[in-house]
Design an enzyme around this catalytic site. Sequence first.
Site, PDB file in Angstrom:
ATOM      1  N   SER A 110      58.689 -22.108 -23.350  1.00  0.00           N
ATOM      2  CA  SER A 110      58.509 -22.665 -24.688  1.00  0.00           C
ATOM      3  C   SER A 110      59.095 -24.069 -24.711  1.00  0.00           C
ATOM      4  O   SER A 110      60.070 -24.360 -24.003  1.00  0.00           O
ATOM      5  CB  SER A 110      59.230 -21.799 -25.722  1.00  0.00           C
ATOM      6  OG  SER A 110      59.292 -22.460 -26.972  1.00  0.00           O
ATOM      7  N   TYR A 167      67.226 -18.053 -27.801  1.00  0.00           N
ATOM      8  CA  TYR A 167      65.874 -18.251 -27.291  1.00  0.00           C
ATOM      9  C   TYR A 167      65.766 -19.566 -26.527  1.00  0.00           C
ATOM     10  O   TYR A 167      65.256 -19.611 -25.402  1.00  0.00           O
ATOM     11  CB  TYR A 167      64.891 -18.231 -28.457  1.00  0.00           C
ATOM     12  CG  TYR A 167      63.445 -18.256 -28.042  1.00  0.00           C
ATOM     13  CD1 TYR A 167      62.823 -17.105 -27.561  1.00  0.00           C
ATOM     14  CD2 TYR A 167      62.681 -19.413 -28.145  1.00  0.00           C
ATOM     15  CE1 TYR A 167      61.486 -17.120 -27.190  1.00  0.00           C
ATOM     16  CE2 TYR A 167      61.351 -19.431 -27.777  1.00  0.00           C
ATOM     17  CZ  TYR A 167      60.756 -18.286 -27.303  1.00  0.00           C
ATOM     18  OH  TYR A 167      59.433 -18.295 -26.929  1.00  0.00           O
TER      19      TYR A 167
END
Length: 222
Positions: A131, A146
């Site tokens: 990501s 994350y």
Amino acid sequence: MSRTCLVTGANRGIGLEVARELAAAGDTVILTARDLRKAEKAVAGIRGDVVPVRLDVSDAESVARLSLDRLDVLVNNAAIHYDTWQLAAEADLGVVREALETNVLGAWQVTLAVLPLLRASGHGRVVNVSSEAGSLASMGAGTPAYAMSKAALNALTRMLAAELRGDRILVNSVCPGWVATDMGGPGGAPVAEGAASVLWAVNLPDNGPTGGFFRHGRPVPW
């Protein structure tokens, strides 16, 4: 030539769409999920040669039980804890540890487990679904578990790519972008668009890039 492809966390979202499109292209797909019933339910909706397998990437025993005769492609898609509710300065480190166990160490130990098969393939591909949240160039406040886990996954990509280049294994990180999945939430792009970024890296030719970070086939700053 038909390939054998393993996709982790593939019972929903991007992983499911990647599995669906690989099967439609004639590949054999090992579709994994932590819950075998969810994997079986996902497989029931896909046409093609798709095998449901229970796999918890964070559990070393579960990974050790993975039994395959051949593997050409590994898609490390399984991920948890898009922790929009916390900041690094106030983080629950238990959540951070869980994210690291699945998003980084899980991908790592699955890769190690199947590496002999990828070497034997002669055309191995490892695609780490990352990501832009893990890009140091654009990283800011928020989603610490994350973001840190994806930054570490990107580092793993760089190391494995350098070490496995001689084995003709291409290793890349891919950012699917903001996609309307259970993790991404409403408002994102269609799942098929995110899956397309992953499939681009899966389908790279033997002389394709390795050790890169891409979205829609274009480099993303580290």
